[in-house]
Design a protein around this motif. Structure first.
Motif, PDB file in Angstrom:
ATOM      1  N   ALA A  42      31.673  15.730  -4.409  1.00 39.81           N
ATOM      2  CA  ALA A  42      30.997  17.016  -4.326  1.00 39.81           C
ATOM      3  C   ALA A  42      31.217  17.621  -2.945  1.00 39.81           C
ATOM      4  O   ALA A  42      31.565  16.925  -2.009  1.00 39.81           O
ATOM      5  CB  ALA A  42      29.503  16.852  -4.588  1.00 39.81           C
ATOM      6  N   ASP A  43      30.983  18.907  -2.847  1.00 37.48           N
ATOM      7  CA  ASP A  43      31.143  19.623  -1.584  1.00 37.48           C
ATOM      8  C   ASP A  43      29.751  19.991  -1.056  1.00 37.48           C
ATOM      9  O   ASP A  43      29.311  21.112  -1.184  1.00 37.48           O
ATOM     10  CB  ASP A  43      31.997  20.876  -1.813  1.00 37.48           C
ATOM     11  CG  ASP A  43      32.357  21.566  -0.520  1.00 37.48           C
ATOM     12  OD1 ASP A  43      32.219  20.939   0.548  1.00 37.48           O
ATOM     13  OD2 ASP A  43      32.777  22.731  -0.567  1.00 37.48           O
ATOM     14  N   TRP A  44      29.037  18.995  -0.487  1.00 34.26           N
ATOM     15  CA  TRP A  44      27.679  19.226  -0.029  1.00 34.26           C
ATOM     16  C   TRP A  44      27.600  19.442   1.476  1.00 34.26           C
ATOM     17  O   TRP A  44      27.065  20.417   1.925  1.00 34.26           O
ATOM     18  CB  TRP A  44      26.781  18.056  -0.407  1.00 34.26           C
ATOM     19  CG  TRP A  44      26.542  17.897  -1.874  1.00 34.26           C
ATOM     20  CD1 TRP A  44      27.101  18.636  -2.892  1.00 34.26           C
ATOM     21  CD2 TRP A  44      25.696  16.945  -2.499  1.00 34.26           C
ATOM     22  NE1 TRP A  44      26.645  18.191  -4.096  1.00 34.26           N
ATOM     23  CE2 TRP A  44      25.774  17.147  -3.895  1.00 34.26           C
ATOM     24  CE3 TRP A  44      24.888  15.933  -2.026  1.00 34.26           C
ATOM     25  CZ2 TRP A  44      25.053  16.381  -4.800  1.00 34.26           C
ATOM     26  CZ3 TRP A  44      24.169  15.168  -2.926  1.00 34.26           C
ATOM     27  CH2 TRP A  44      24.260  15.400  -4.309  1.00 34.26           C
ATOM     28  N   GLY A  45      28.085  18.515   2.263  1.00 38.58           N
ATOM     29  CA  GLY A  45      28.017  18.617   3.713  1.00 38.58           C
ATOM     30  C   GLY A  45      26.630  18.338   4.262  1.00 38.58           C
ATOM     31  O   GLY A  45      25.693  18.041   3.526  1.00 38.58           O
ATOM     32  N   ARG A 193      31.314   8.875   1.129  1.00 45.04           N
ATOM     33  CA  ARG A 193      32.493   8.684   0.298  1.00 45.04           C
ATOM     34  C   ARG A 193      32.439   9.607  -0.924  1.00 45.04           C
ATOM     35  O   ARG A 193      31.508   9.569  -1.710  1.00 45.04           O
ATOM     36  CB  ARG A 193      32.575   7.223  -0.159  1.00 45.04           C
ATOM     37  CG  ARG A 193      33.852   6.909  -0.866  1.00 45.04           C
ATOM     38  CD  ARG A 193      33.975   5.429  -1.076  1.00 45.04           C
ATOM     39  NE  ARG A 193      35.219   5.150  -1.775  1.00 45.04           N
ATOM     40  CZ  ARG A 193      35.567   3.975  -2.191  1.00 45.04           C
ATOM     41  NH1 ARG A 193      34.783   2.954  -1.978  1.00 45.04           N
ATOM     42  NH2 ARG A 193      36.698   3.813  -2.814  1.00 45.04           N
ATOM     43  N   GLY A 194      33.442  10.433  -1.095  1.00 48.96           N
ATOM     44  CA  GLY A 194      33.497  11.377  -2.194  1.00 48.96           C
ATOM     45  C   GLY A 194      32.855  12.708  -1.911  1.00 48.96           C
ATOM     46  O   GLY A 194      32.960  13.632  -2.692  1.00 48.96           O
ATOM     47  N   PHE A 195      32.150  12.838  -0.754  1.00 49.82           N
ATOM     48  CA  PHE A 195      31.499  14.082  -0.391  1.00 49.82           C
ATOM     49  C   PHE A 195      32.206  14.701   0.817  1.00 49.82           C
ATOM     50  O   PHE A 195      32.721  13.985   1.671  1.00 49.82           O
ATOM     51  CB  PHE A 195      30.016  13.847  -0.058  1.00 49.82           C
ATOM     52  CG  PHE A 195      29.209  13.433  -1.256  1.00 49.82           C
ATOM     53  CD1 PHE A 195      28.537  14.389  -1.994  1.00 49.82           C
ATOM     54  CD2 PHE A 195      29.139  12.107  -1.644  1.00 49.82           C
ATOM     55  CE1 PHE A 195      27.790  14.013  -3.101  1.00 49.82           C
ATOM     56  CE2 PHE A 195      28.397  11.722  -2.746  1.00 49.82           C
ATOM     57  CZ  PHE A 195      27.737  12.686  -3.477  1.00 49.82           C
ATOM     58  N   ARG A 196      32.208  16.025   0.888  1.00 46.85           N
ATOM     59  CA  ARG A 196      32.866  16.711   1.990  1.00 46.85           C
ATOM     60  C   ARG A 196      31.843  17.517   2.768  1.00 46.85           C
ATOM     61  O   ARG A 196      30.866  17.938   2.273  1.00 46.85           O
ATOM     62  CB  ARG A 196      33.961  17.646   1.470  1.00 46.85           C
ATOM     63  CG  ARG A 196      35.043  16.884   0.751  1.00 46.85           C
ATOM     64  CD  ARG A 196      36.137  17.804   0.219  1.00 46.85           C
ATOM     65  NE  ARG A 196      35.723  18.635  -0.889  1.00 46.85           N
ATOM     66  CZ  ARG A 196      35.525  18.201  -2.141  1.00 46.85           C
ATOM     67  NH1 ARG A 196      35.669  16.949  -2.422  1.00 46.85           N
ATOM     68  NH2 ARG A 196      35.176  19.026  -3.090  1.00 46.85           N
TER      69      ARG A 196
END
Length: 196
Positions: A42-45, A193-196
Protein backbone atom coordinates in the motif's frame (compact mmCIF):
# COMPACT_ATOMS: atom_id res chain seq x y z
CA UNK A 1 10.56 -41.63 0.49
CA UNK A 2 7.97 -41.24 -2.24
CA UNK A 3 5.09 -41.45 0.29
CA UNK A 4 6.64 -38.68 2.38
CA UNK A 5 7.07 -36.45 -0.69
CA UNK A 6 3.49 -37.12 -1.85
CA UNK A 7 2.14 -36.44 1.65
CA UNK A 8 4.13 -33.21 1.91
CA UNK A 9 2.85 -32.07 -1.49
CA UNK A 10 -0.74 -32.79 -0.41
CA UNK A 11 -0.28 -30.75 2.78
CA UNK A 12 1.19 -27.82 0.85
CA UNK A 13 -1.68 -27.84 -1.65
CA UNK A 14 -4.26 -28.00 1.16
CA UNK A 15 -2.57 -25.05 2.89
CA UNK A 16 -2.52 -23.05 -0.35
CA UNK A 17 -6.23 -23.72 -0.84
CA UNK A 18 -7.01 -22.51 2.68
CA UNK A 19 -4.95 -19.35 2.20
CA UNK A 20 -6.77 -18.62 -1.06
CA UNK A 21 -10.14 -18.65 0.76
CA UNK A 22 -9.14 -15.97 3.31
CA UNK A 23 -10.15 -12.44 2.28
CA UNK A 24 -7.44 -9.78 2.14
CA UNK A 25 -7.32 -7.83 5.42
CA UNK A 26 -9.19 -10.53 7.38
CA UNK A 27 -8.75 -10.31 11.14
CA UNK A 28 -6.30 -12.85 12.55
CA UNK A 29 -5.85 -14.39 15.96
CA UNK A 30 -2.62 -13.77 17.83
CA UNK A 31 0.09 -16.18 16.72
CA UNK A 32 -1.42 -16.76 13.27
CA UNK A 33 1.05 -16.95 10.36
CA UNK A 34 1.92 -13.67 8.65
CA UNK A 35 0.33 -12.72 5.34
CA UNK A 36 2.45 -12.64 2.20
CA UNK A 37 4.01 -9.16 1.71
CA UNK A 38 2.25 -8.70 -1.67
CA UNK A 39 -1.12 -8.72 0.14
CA UNK A 40 0.05 -5.86 2.39
CA UNK A 41 1.38 -3.54 -0.31
CA UNK A 42 0.00 0.00 0.00
CA UNK A 43 1.00 3.63 -0.40
CA UNK A 44 0.48 4.91 3.16
CA UNK A 45 3.67 6.58 4.40
CA UNK A 46 4.27 8.24 7.76
CA UNK A 47 3.52 11.91 7.01
CA UNK A 48 0.60 13.71 8.73
CA UNK A 49 -2.94 12.97 7.51
CA UNK A 50 -5.49 15.79 7.76
CA UNK A 51 -9.17 16.50 7.09
CA UNK A 52 -10.13 20.14 7.61
CA UNK A 53 -13.89 19.61 8.05
CA UNK A 54 -15.19 21.75 10.94
CA UNK A 55 -18.57 20.29 11.93
CA UNK A 56 -18.40 18.79 15.44
CA UNK A 57 -20.34 15.67 16.45
CA UNK A 58 -19.99 13.94 19.85
CA UNK A 59 -17.73 10.92 20.25
CA UNK A 60 -19.55 7.67 21.10
CA UNK A 61 -16.68 5.19 21.44
CA UNK A 62 -13.09 4.33 20.53
CA UNK A 63 -12.24 0.71 19.74
CA UNK A 64 -9.36 -1.26 18.23
CA UNK A 65 -8.83 -4.41 16.19
CA UNK A 66 -6.08 -6.57 14.70
CA UNK A 67 -5.70 -7.37 11.00
CA UNK A 68 -3.23 -9.29 8.84
CA UNK A 69 -1.16 -6.27 7.84
CA UNK A 70 -2.05 -3.59 10.40
CA UNK A 71 -3.66 -2.72 13.72
CA UNK A 72 -6.78 -0.52 13.59
CA UNK A 73 -8.29 2.18 15.83
CA UNK A 74 -11.85 3.35 15.12
CA UNK A 75 -13.54 6.49 16.44
CA UNK A 76 -17.33 6.01 16.46
CA UNK A 77 -19.14 9.33 16.22
CA UNK A 78 -22.74 10.04 17.27
CA UNK A 79 -25.32 11.41 14.89
CA UNK A 80 -27.13 10.28 11.79
CA UNK A 81 -25.08 8.16 9.40
CA UNK A 82 -24.92 10.90 6.80
CA UNK A 83 -21.27 10.51 6.01
CA UNK A 84 -20.80 14.27 6.51
CA UNK A 85 -17.04 14.98 6.67
CA UNK A 86 -15.44 14.87 10.12
CA UNK A 87 -12.22 16.75 10.78
CA UNK A 88 -9.07 15.01 11.98
CA UNK A 89 -5.31 15.38 12.21
CA UNK A 90 -3.06 12.36 12.79
CA UNK A 91 0.71 12.71 13.03
CA UNK A 92 3.81 11.39 14.75
CA UNK A 93 5.00 13.54 17.65
CA UNK A 94 8.00 13.38 19.98
CA UNK A 95 5.74 13.80 23.03
CA UNK A 96 2.00 14.06 23.55
CA UNK A 97 1.19 17.55 24.89
CA UNK A 98 -2.33 17.90 26.24
CA UNK A 99 -4.36 20.66 24.57
CA UNK A 100 -5.09 23.57 26.86
CA UNK A 101 -2.62 22.78 29.64
CA UNK A 102 0.40 21.76 27.55
CA UNK A 103 1.12 18.99 30.07
CA UNK A 104 3.04 16.01 28.72
CA UNK A 105 1.10 12.75 28.84
CA UNK A 106 3.45 9.74 28.78
CA UNK A 107 2.61 7.21 26.06
CA UNK A 108 4.40 3.84 25.87
CA UNK A 109 5.94 2.48 22.68
CA UNK A 110 8.74 3.27 20.27
CA UNK A 111 6.77 6.12 18.63
CA UNK A 112 3.66 8.18 19.41
CA UNK A 113 0.84 8.96 17.00
CA UNK A 114 -1.20 11.96 18.09
CA UNK A 115 -4.80 11.53 16.90
CA UNK A 116 -7.15 14.52 16.96
CA UNK A 117 -10.75 14.06 15.84
CA UNK A 118 -13.46 16.75 15.65
CA UNK A 119 -15.66 14.71 17.99
CA UNK A 120 -15.64 15.92 21.59
CA UNK A 121 -16.23 13.55 24.51
CA UNK A 122 -19.17 15.75 25.50
CA UNK A 123 -22.31 16.90 23.71
CA UNK A 124 -21.45 20.39 22.36
CA UNK A 125 -25.06 21.58 22.81
CA UNK A 126 -25.54 20.45 26.43
CA UNK A 127 -22.00 19.95 27.78
CA UNK A 128 -23.07 16.49 29.02
CA UNK A 129 -20.30 13.83 28.86
CA UNK A 130 -20.87 11.13 26.20
CA UNK A 131 -17.51 9.28 26.37
CA UNK A 132 -15.88 8.21 29.63
CA UNK A 133 -12.22 8.94 28.84
CA UNK A 134 -10.02 10.27 31.64
CA UNK A 135 -7.05 12.50 30.86
CA UNK A 136 -3.74 10.63 31.02
CA UNK A 137 -5.41 7.21 31.40
CA UNK A 138 -5.68 4.32 28.90
CA UNK A 139 -8.78 4.37 26.71
CA UNK A 140 -11.73 2.78 28.55
CA UNK A 141 -12.53 -0.72 27.32
CA UNK A 142 -9.49 -0.88 25.02
CA UNK A 143 -6.82 -3.53 25.64
CA UNK A 144 -3.96 -3.60 23.11
CA UNK A 145 -1.93 -6.33 24.80
CA UNK A 146 -0.99 -8.93 22.19
CA UNK A 147 -1.18 -6.47 19.28
CA UNK A 148 1.73 -6.49 16.82
CA UNK A 149 1.89 -2.71 16.35
CA UNK A 150 -0.19 -0.97 19.04
CA UNK A 151 1.50 -0.81 22.46
CA UNK A 152 -0.38 1.85 24.43
CA UNK A 153 -3.36 4.21 24.30
CA UNK A 154 -3.86 7.42 26.29
CA UNK A 155 -6.83 9.74 26.40
CA UNK A 156 -5.57 13.32 26.47
CA UNK A 157 -8.96 15.02 26.64
CA UNK A 158 -11.43 17.06 24.62
CA UNK A 159 -10.67 20.73 24.10
CA UNK A 160 -12.48 23.23 21.87
CA UNK A 161 -14.43 20.49 20.11
CA UNK A 162 -11.55 18.10 19.40
CA UNK A 163 -10.76 14.82 21.14
CA UNK A 164 -7.03 14.13 21.50
CA UNK A 165 -5.62 10.62 21.90
CA UNK A 166 -2.05 9.30 22.11
CA UNK A 167 -1.46 5.99 20.34
CA UNK A 168 1.80 4.27 21.25
CA UNK A 169 3.17 2.09 18.46
CA UNK A 170 6.25 -0.14 18.10
CA UNK A 171 8.07 2.35 15.87
CA UNK A 172 7.46 5.07 13.29
CA UNK A 173 5.46 2.90 10.89
CA UNK A 174 3.29 3.76 7.86
CA UNK A 175 -0.35 4.60 8.55
CA UNK A 176 -3.53 5.70 6.83
CA UNK A 177 -6.63 7.56 8.01
CA UNK A 178 -10.05 7.54 6.37
CA UNK A 179 -13.70 8.16 7.12
CA UNK A 180 -16.38 5.54 6.59
CA UNK A 181 -19.88 6.77 7.44
CA UNK A 182 -19.66 8.05 11.04
CA UNK A 183 -16.34 6.38 11.77
CA UNK A 184 -12.80 7.74 11.56
CA UNK A 185 -10.40 4.84 11.00
CA UNK A 186 -6.66 4.87 11.78
CA UNK A 187 -4.67 1.87 10.47
CA UNK A 188 -0.98 1.43 11.37
CA UNK A 189 1.04 -1.16 9.44
CA UNK A 190 2.93 -3.94 11.20
CA UNK A 191 6.09 -3.26 9.16
CA UNK A 192 7.44 -1.06 6.37
CA UNK A 193 7.71 -4.10 4.09
CA UNK A 194 5.27 -3.65 1.21
CA UNK A 195 4.40 -0.08 2.22
CA UNK A 196 5.77 3.12 0.69
Amino acid sequence: MRRVTTGLAALLLAGAGLAATLPAGAAVAAGAPATAPAACAADWGSSPKVSTATEYKPLRDIRTGRHDCYDRMVFDILGPDTGAPVGYRVQYVDKLHQDGSGDVIPVGGGAVLEVRVAAPSYDPTTGKPVYDGKAGRPLPGVDVSGYRTFQDTRFAGSFEGDTQVGLGVRGRLPFRVFQQDNHIVVDVAHTWRGFR
